[in-house]
Design an enzyme around this catalytic site. Structure first.
Site, PDB file in Angstrom:
ATOM      1  N   HIS A  96       0.806  -1.229   0.000  1.00 23.33           N
ATOM      2  CA  HIS A  96       0.000   0.000   0.000  1.00 23.33           C
ATOM      3  C   HIS A  96       0.842   1.283   0.000  1.00 23.33           C
ATOM      4  O   HIS A  96       0.287   2.377  -0.131  1.00 23.33           O
ATOM      5  CB  HIS A  96      -0.982  -0.014   1.179  1.00 23.33           C
ATOM      6  CG  HIS A  96      -2.305   0.609   0.858  1.00 23.33           C
ATOM      7  ND1 HIS A  96      -3.411   0.478   1.656  1.00 23.33           N
ATOM      8  CD2 HIS A  96      -2.698   1.399  -0.187  1.00 23.33           C
ATOM      9  CE1 HIS A  96      -4.425   1.149   1.122  1.00 23.33           C
ATOM     10  NE2 HIS A  96      -4.018   1.724  -0.004  1.00 23.33           N
ATOM     11  N   ASP A 119      -9.810  -0.086   4.157  1.00 21.54           N
ATOM     12  CA  ASP A 119      -8.629  -0.718   4.759  1.00 21.54           C
ATOM     13  C   ASP A 119      -8.937  -1.066   6.212  1.00 21.54           C
ATOM     14  O   ASP A 119      -9.764  -0.409   6.861  1.00 21.54           O
ATOM     15  CB  ASP A 119      -7.472   0.310   4.708  1.00 21.54           C
ATOM     16  CG  ASP A 119      -6.089  -0.289   4.831  1.00 21.54           C
ATOM     17  OD1 ASP A 119      -5.929  -1.314   5.493  1.00 21.54           O
ATOM     18  OD2 ASP A 119      -5.159   0.303   4.253  1.00 21.54           O
ATOM     19  N   HIS A 121      -6.524  -0.668   8.158  1.00 23.12           N
ATOM     20  CA  HIS A 121      -5.534   0.258   8.731  1.00 23.12           C
ATOM     21  C   HIS A 121      -5.708   1.654   8.150  1.00 23.12           C
ATOM     22  O   HIS A 121      -6.164   1.807   7.017  1.00 23.12           O
ATOM     23  CB  HIS A 121      -4.124  -0.238   8.411  1.00 23.12           C
ATOM     24  CG  HIS A 121      -3.882  -1.679   8.739  1.00 23.12           C
ATOM     25  ND1 HIS A 121      -4.055  -2.691   7.817  1.00 23.12           N
ATOM     26  CD2 HIS A 121      -3.508  -2.274   9.901  1.00 23.12           C
ATOM     27  CE1 HIS A 121      -3.781  -3.862   8.386  1.00 23.12           C
ATOM     28  NE2 HIS A 121      -3.456  -3.637   9.652  1.00 23.12           N
ATOM     29  N   ASP A 123      -3.047   3.762   7.691  1.00 21.60           N
ATOM     30  CA  ASP A 123      -1.843   4.068   6.895  1.00 21.60           C
ATOM     31  C   ASP A 123      -1.561   5.567   6.882  1.00 21.60           C
ATOM     32  O   ASP A 123      -1.219   6.146   5.845  1.00 21.60           O
ATOM     33  CB  ASP A 123      -1.986   3.509   5.466  1.00 21.60           C
ATOM     34  CG  ASP A 123      -2.104   1.992   5.434  1.00 21.60           C
ATOM     35  OD1 ASP A 123      -1.792   1.348   6.452  1.00 21.60           O
ATOM     36  OD2 ASP A 123      -2.519   1.446   4.387  1.00 21.60           O
ATOM     37  N   HIS A 136       4.310   1.301   4.033  1.00 14.60           N
ATOM     38  CA  HIS A 136       2.905   1.029   3.674  1.00 14.60           C
ATOM     39  C   HIS A 136       1.922   1.450   4.774  1.00 14.60           C
ATOM     40  O   HIS A 136       0.735   1.553   4.511  1.00 14.60           O
ATOM     41  CB  HIS A 136       2.682  -0.445   3.247  1.00 14.60           C
ATOM     42  CG  HIS A 136       2.601  -1.421   4.392  1.00 14.60           C
ATOM     43  ND1 HIS A 136       1.945  -2.629   4.272  1.00 14.60           N
ATOM     44  CD2 HIS A 136       3.112  -1.394   5.643  1.00 14.60           C
ATOM     45  CE1 HIS A 136       2.047  -3.294   5.411  1.00 14.60           C
ATOM     46  NE2 HIS A 136       2.753  -2.577   6.256  1.00 14.60           N
ATOM     47  N   ASP A 227      -7.386  -1.664   0.061  1.00  6.49           N
ATOM     48  CA  ASP A 227      -6.458  -2.642   0.641  1.00  6.49           C
ATOM     49  C   ASP A 227      -7.268  -3.914   0.870  1.00  6.49           C
ATOM     50  O   ASP A 227      -8.299  -3.889   1.566  1.00  6.49           O
ATOM     51  CB  ASP A 227      -5.920  -2.071   1.960  1.00  6.49           C
ATOM     52  CG  ASP A 227      -4.848  -2.938   2.607  1.00  6.49           C
ATOM     53  OD1 ASP A 227      -4.899  -4.173   2.460  1.00  6.49           O
ATOM     54  OD2 ASP A 227      -3.983  -2.358   3.291  1.00  6.49           O
ATOM     55  N   ASP A 229      -6.903  -6.219   2.770  1.00  6.21           N
ATOM     56  CA  ASP A 229      -7.073  -6.612   4.177  1.00  6.21           C
ATOM     57  C   ASP A 229      -8.255  -5.916   4.859  1.00  6.21           C
ATOM     58  O   ASP A 229      -8.562  -6.200   6.025  1.00  6.21           O
ATOM     59  CB  ASP A 229      -5.774  -6.470   4.978  1.00  6.21           C
ATOM     60  CG  ASP A 229      -5.335  -5.036   5.277  1.00  6.21           C
ATOM     61  OD1 ASP A 229      -6.193  -4.134   5.398  1.00  6.21           O
ATOM     62  OD2 ASP A 229      -4.110  -4.815   5.424  1.00  6.21           O
ATOM     63  N   GLU A 272      -1.990  -5.161  -1.605  1.00  8.80           N
ATOM     64  CA  GLU A 272      -1.695  -6.067  -0.476  1.00  8.80           C
ATOM     65  C   GLU A 272      -2.175  -7.502  -0.692  1.00  8.80           C
ATOM     66  O   GLU A 272      -2.223  -8.280   0.267  1.00  8.80           O
ATOM     67  CB  GLU A 272      -2.218  -5.500   0.857  1.00  8.80           C
ATOM     68  CG  GLU A 272      -1.614  -4.142   1.254  1.00  8.80           C
ATOM     69  CD  GLU A 272      -0.174  -4.201   1.799  1.00  8.80           C
ATOM     70  OE1 GLU A 272       0.333  -5.328   2.027  1.00  8.80           O
ATOM     71  OE2 GLU A 272       0.431  -3.117   1.971  1.00  8.80           O
TER      72      GLU A 272
HETATM   73  N1  ARG Z   1      -0.190   0.580  11.476  1.00  9.53           N
HETATM   74  C1  ARG Z   1       0.823  -0.390  11.139  1.00  9.53           C
HETATM   75  C2  ARG Z   1       2.074   0.334  10.636  1.00  9.53           C
HETATM   76  O1  ARG Z   1       2.051   1.520  10.494  1.00  9.53           O
HETATM   77  C3  ARG Z   1       0.315  -1.398  10.125  1.00  9.53           C
HETATM   78  C4  ARG Z   1       0.086  -0.852   8.758  1.00  9.53           C
HETATM   79  C5  ARG Z   1      -0.451  -1.892   7.794  1.00  9.53           C
HETATM   80  N2  ARG Z   1      -0.649  -1.316   6.489  1.00  9.53           N
HETATM   81  C6  ARG Z   1      -1.034  -1.965   5.411  1.00  9.53           C
HETATM   82  N3  ARG Z   1      -1.051  -1.284   4.276  1.00  9.53           N
HETATM   83  N4  ARG Z   1      -1.348  -3.235   5.416  1.00  9.53           N
HETATM   84  O2  ARG Z   1       3.061  -0.303  10.344  1.00  9.53           O
HETATM   85 MN    MN Z   2      -3.310  -0.353   3.712  1.00 10.43          MN
HETATM   86 MN    MN Z   3      -4.307  -2.698   5.645  1.00  7.27          MN
END
Ligand code: ARG
Ligand code: MN
Ligand code: MN
Ligand code: MN
Length: 312
Positions: A96, A119, A121, A123, A136, A227, A229, A272
């Site tokens: 990502h 997502d 998250h 990010d 990411h 994303d 996920d 992802e």
């Molecule tokens: N918040 C965590 C980090 O900053 C997880 C980020 C996951 N991001 C993703 N694109 N899957 O590392």
């Molecule tokens: Mn993401």
């Molecule tokens: Mn994510």
């Protein structure tokens, strides 16, 4: 509808190998054929080739800064070109961190954007708040105007011009947000539909409110950054940072149907998907075919059925 596909086989925004195979496995699952079958003109721009970066030592905690910076510069130019050719851009990741270049190139071509970020998250860590150092998890911080004073100078990042305003960003599906990210989201007043709001309101109202919020004044082109996920890991397990309690397949598809309905979709990221993170062939299969279905939803596929407009 015409779609321009860019493969971005890149994994250095996070530590797990395999996500660079995303573009090829998504194509192998029949994406182009399916889009054509539903009436889209599709042009495949192929996979980007990213330059090898040597001596890419971490800066503070942040890893692969130079590689991520240079890959995203390439991608930004590629998305800009796809938009110049008049297509809706589809960027197949890759991790990502690629949203940096994709959003940047999209905005370079069309100006102000609405961003819908689906997502688990947010990010939105800055290089200084990131608990992992993985870029990411930081993508939004580089393109948001309001965060620029918090972003240190980094090698291969000087080409980036912040191009998104916090009021033009909506998150859907969040359920794993770092404390500093939560602070940033509250400070900037970013619109968030976490999994709590999905539970409370239902996905139909979440999409209604998303559109009301984004289009109350001017209708800007939509950048949908998806994303995989965001979807529950029981459906899409083959991804690097799965989080339980995600969107159902149906909620995930509904989001794409509603975004398509707006008529404003201008660029999509599908990121992802990591075929090496599936425990079995079925897990990989389910993840990849969901990614394809989400993209089909973005470009007009309806679950009620479709027929060509000249049908008789
Ligand atoms: N918040 C965590 C980090 O900053 C997880 C980020 C996951 N991001 C993703 N694109 N899957 O590392
Ligand atoms: Mn993401
Ligand atoms: Mn994510
Ligand atoms: Mn331009």
């Amino acid at each position: 509808r015409s779609v321009g596909i860019i493969g971005a086989p890149f994994c250095k925004g996070q530590p797990r190998g395999g996500v660079e195979r995303g573009p090829d496995v998504i194509r192998a699952a029949g994406l182009l054929h399916k889009l054509q079958e539903q009436g889209c003109a599709v042009k495949d721009y192929g996979n980007l080739v990213f330059e090898e970066v040597v001596d890419d030592e971490p800066i503070g905690r942040v890893k692969h800064v130079r590689a991520v910076g240079s890959a995203n510069q390439r991608l930004s130019e590629a998305v800009h070109a796809v938009k110049r050719d008049g297509h809706t851009s589809v960027m197949l990741g890759g991790d990502h961190s690629l949203a940096i270049g994709s959003i940047h190139g999209h905005s370079a071509a069309v100006g102000e954007l609405s961003v819908i970020w689906v997502d688990a998250h947010a990010d939105i860590n800055t290089p200084l708040t990131s608990p992992t150092g993985n870029i990411h998890g930081q993508s939004m911080s580089y393109v948001l105007r309001e965060l620029q004073s918090k972003i240190p100078v980094l090698p291969n990042f000087s080409w980036i011009r912040p191009c998104v305003s916090a009021k033009d960003l909506v998150y859907i599906g969040l359920r794993d947000v770092d404390p500093e990210e939560h602070y940033i989201l509250k400070l900037l007043g970013v619109k968030v539909f976490s999994m709590s709001e999905v539970d409370q309101l239902g996905i139909a109202r979440v999409m209604e409110e998303t559109c009301d919020y984004l289009f109350s004044k001017v209708k800007k082109p939509i950048h949908l950054s998806y994303d995989i996920d965001a979807i529950d890991p029981s459906v899409t397990p083959a991804t690097g940072t799965p989080v339980v309690g995600g969107l159902t397949y149906r909620e995930g598809v509904y989001i794409t149907e509603q975004v398509c309905q707006t008529g404003l979709l201008s660029a999509v990221d599908m990121v992802e998907v990591n075929p090496l993170r599936g425990q079995t062939e079925e897990e990989v299969q389910s993840t990849v075919s969901t990614a394809v279905d989400l993209l089909c939803g973005c470009f007009g596929r309806l679950r009620e059925g479709n027929h060509p407009s000249d049908y008789r």
